[in-house]
Motif scaffolding. Structure first.
Motif, short mmCIF file in Angstrom:
data_model
loop_
_atom_site.label_atom_id
_atom_site.label_comp_id
_atom_site.label_asym_id
_atom_site.label_seq_id
_atom_site.Cartn_x
_atom_site.Cartn_y
_atom_site.Cartn_z
N ILE A 211 0.81 -1.22 0.00
CA ILE A 211 0.00 0.00 0.00
C ILE A 211 0.84 1.27 0.00
N ALA A 212 2.13 1.15 0.40
CA ALA A 212 2.99 2.34 0.40
C ALA A 212 4.45 1.93 0.55
N THR A 213 5.34 2.70 -0.02
CA THR A 213 6.78 2.57 0.22
C THR A 213 7.34 3.95 0.50
N GLU A 214 8.42 4.01 1.29
CA GLU A 214 8.98 5.32 1.66
C GLU A 214 10.47 5.16 1.95
N HIS A 215 11.25 6.08 1.40
CA HIS A 215 12.68 6.13 1.72
C HIS A 215 12.81 6.80 3.09
N VAL A 216 13.42 6.09 4.05
CA VAL A 216 13.40 6.57 5.43
C VAL A 216 14.78 6.97 5.95
N GLY A 217 15.78 7.07 5.07
CA GLY A 217 17.08 7.53 5.51
C GLY A 217 17.99 6.41 5.96
N MET A 218 19.04 6.80 6.69
CA MET A 218 20.08 5.85 7.06
C MET A 218 19.71 5.06 8.32
N GLY A 219 20.27 3.88 8.40
CA GLY A 219 20.10 3.04 9.59
C GLY A 219 20.93 1.78 9.43
N GLU A 220 20.90 0.93 10.44
CA GLU A 220 21.67 -0.31 10.38
C GLU A 220 20.78 -1.46 9.90
N ARG A 221 21.28 -2.18 8.93
CA ARG A 221 20.58 -3.37 8.46
C ARG A 221 21.46 -4.59 8.71
N ALA A 222 20.82 -5.77 8.75
CA ALA A 222 21.52 -7.03 9.03
C ALA A 222 21.43 -7.96 7.83
N CYS A 223 22.58 -8.45 7.41
CA CYS A 223 22.64 -9.59 6.50
C CYS A 223 22.82 -10.84 7.36
N VAL A 224 21.94 -11.82 7.19
CA VAL A 224 22.02 -13.05 7.96
C VAL A 224 22.65 -14.12 7.06
N ASP A 225 23.88 -14.48 7.38
CA ASP A 225 24.60 -15.51 6.65
C ASP A 225 24.47 -16.83 7.42
N THR A 226 23.91 -17.83 6.78
CA THR A 226 23.66 -19.10 7.45
C THR A 226 24.68 -20.15 7.01
N CYS A 227 24.61 -21.30 7.65
CA CYS A 227 25.49 -22.43 7.31
C CYS A 227 24.82 -23.37 6.32
N SER A 228 23.79 -22.90 5.64
CA SER A 228 23.03 -23.75 4.72
C SER A 228 22.84 -23.04 3.38
N HIS A 229 22.66 -23.84 2.32
CA HIS A 229 22.24 -23.32 1.03
C HIS A 229 20.73 -23.12 1.05
N PHE A 230 20.29 -21.95 0.69
CA PHE A 230 18.86 -21.71 0.47
C PHE A 230 18.50 -22.11 -0.95
N ARG A 231 17.26 -22.54 -1.11
CA ARG A 231 16.73 -22.75 -2.45
C ARG A 231 16.26 -21.41 -3.03
N GLU A 232 15.97 -21.41 -4.32
CA GLU A 232 15.58 -20.15 -4.98
C GLU A 232 14.24 -19.64 -4.50
N ASP A 233 13.40 -20.53 -3.96
CA ASP A 233 12.08 -20.10 -3.49
C ASP A 233 12.02 -20.02 -1.98
N GLU A 234 13.15 -19.76 -1.35
CA GLU A 234 13.25 -19.86 0.10
C GLU A 234 13.96 -18.64 0.67
N GLY A 235 13.56 -18.26 1.88
CA GLY A 235 14.20 -17.16 2.57
C GLY A 235 13.84 -17.20 4.03
N ILE A 236 13.79 -16.04 4.68
CA ILE A 236 13.33 -15.95 6.06
C ILE A 236 12.29 -14.86 6.18
N LEU A 237 11.38 -15.03 7.14
CA LEU A 237 10.33 -14.05 7.39
C LEU A 237 10.84 -12.94 8.28
N VAL A 238 10.58 -11.71 7.88
CA VAL A 238 11.09 -10.55 8.62
C VAL A 238 10.00 -9.49 8.68
N GLY A 239 9.86 -8.81 9.82
CA GLY A 239 8.88 -7.75 9.94
C GLY A 239 9.18 -6.83 11.10
#
Length: 383
Positions: A211-239
């Protein structure tokens, strides 16, 4: 006496959710408290070297006699399973003929190549094989598991503690059919039961409308590197909120200026929630090497993966708001960059910076609020 109906040892494996758990109470301290805990947690079996310990157990638990170093009693009707050492007690097949209401299994201690072959033979032919590996390497267990592929019996491996049990359950991706462990204290039975849950339940995914997107400026983001191969249709839920998450895809899809990293999810701002085992949430900021997170595919199938590293860096951020059909809203704040992606219906890979109102993304709407990551039914307003 007519034979008792056999309890299938492979029921848990057919269901694909739980391995077998045997608690060894021989010489256990606080035996009564540990036993009550085991029954409450519905462990599959209780092991003792005396029939007196088994007589009062309820029918919900398998009663296992393991008279190691002791003579075999004449009357075995109390026991469901008797584990014997053929050198001391005789062959399991012959004993089964003499006691038709009882299942028999073989104990093998693996110390060299000859006893490893004994273990493989037992796993291929016996109803039950109880295995004790003296060396810390898990290579012999891998060999037994491979040798027993397709066999009807069950292999139970003796573990010294819960940490070893978790390893045993995962060896060669199949693991031992079960683990026998002597409890060191109250709580170990519960931990063993949790370790046996090698697979996770599927989640209900829903389609959300941006319903909306907005550029909100700078902040810290996290890349989660796992010990497993993900499939192309796979990820993690984030909110941003505990009651709504969006499925962030892993970096398995080609990018123009960098190689794919199929172990990574560029997951979002550090305040965000993600799911781990038992429905618990964690902030991205508190994940670290060794943490567990839940990988989810577009059909809602799940598995637990281990975090190898979390990279937290300052980046431009974009906020995405989406709404479910029932009116509930979801927010996700991601790195403001084209190569950061989420998943849509059918596994569509959507660049976060190109999302616009009306686009459809996949998400999950947990029913409970959270207190220190645990689901709880209480009033909680997040905005």
């Amino acid at each position: 006496m007519s034979p008792r109906p056999r309890r299938s040892s492979s029921t848990a494996q057919r269901q694909g959710t739980m391995k077998l758990t045997w608690l060894d109470i021989r010489g256990a301290s606080a035996a009564q408290a540990v036993l009550e805990e085991a029954l409450h947690q519905r462990l599959d079996g209780v092991v003792s070297d005396t029939l007196a310990d088994l007589g009062n157990l309820p029918p919900t638990v398998r009663k296992i006699l393991f008279p190691q170093g002791k003579a075999l009693p004449d009357d075995l009707t109390v026991a469901d399973v008797v584990i014997v050492d053929p050198r001391e007690h005789g062959a399991p097949a012959e004993l089964a003929q003499a006691h038709p209401g009882v299942e028999f299994g073989r104990f093998v201690e693996i110390v060299d190549a000859a006893t490893l072959e004994d273990a493989c033979q037992s796993a291929r032919t016996e109803r039950w094989s109880l295995l004790l590996f003296r060396d810390p390497t898990k290579i012999p267990l891998e060999i037994v598991i491979a040798a027993a592929a397709g066999a009807e019996g069950s292999t139970i491996t003796i573990a010294q503690d819960v940490a070893e049990a978790e390893i045993v359950f995962g060896v060669l991706e199949h693991g031992s059919d079960g683990v026998m462990m002597a409890p060191g204290a109250v709580g170990d039975a519960t931990a063993l039961k949790q370790a046996a849950a090698t697979e996770t339940s599927p989640l209900d995914l829903v389609e959300l409308t941006v319903i909306a997107t907005e550029h909100v400026g700078m902040g810290e983001r996290a890349c989660v590197d796992t010990c497993s191969h993900f499939r192309e249709d796979e990820g993690i839920l984030v909110g941003s909120h505990s009651k709504g998450m969006i499925l962030c895809v892993s970096e398995t899809h080609p990018l123009p200026y960098m190689p794919t990293r199929p172990f990574r999810v560029n997951a979002g701002a550090i305040h965000s929630y993600t799911l781990s085992r038992d429905g618990r949430t964690h902030y991205l900021s508190e994940l670290k090497s060794g943490s567990k997170v839940m990988a989810v595919d577009v059909k809602g199938q799940t598995r637990i993966v281990t975090v190898g590293r979390v990279k937290i860096e300052s980046r431009p951020l974009i906020s995405i708001d989406a709404r479910a059909e029932d009116g509930r809203t979801v927010n996700l704040i991601l790195q403001d960059d084209w190569h950061v992606r989420v998943l849509g219906p059918g596994g569509a890979v959507l660049n976060s910076t190109e999302l616009k109102p009306g686009d459809r993304v996949l998400g999950h709407l947990p029913a409970e609020d959270r207190h220190v990551g645990y689901p709880i039914n209480e009033f909680c307003l997040e905005k």
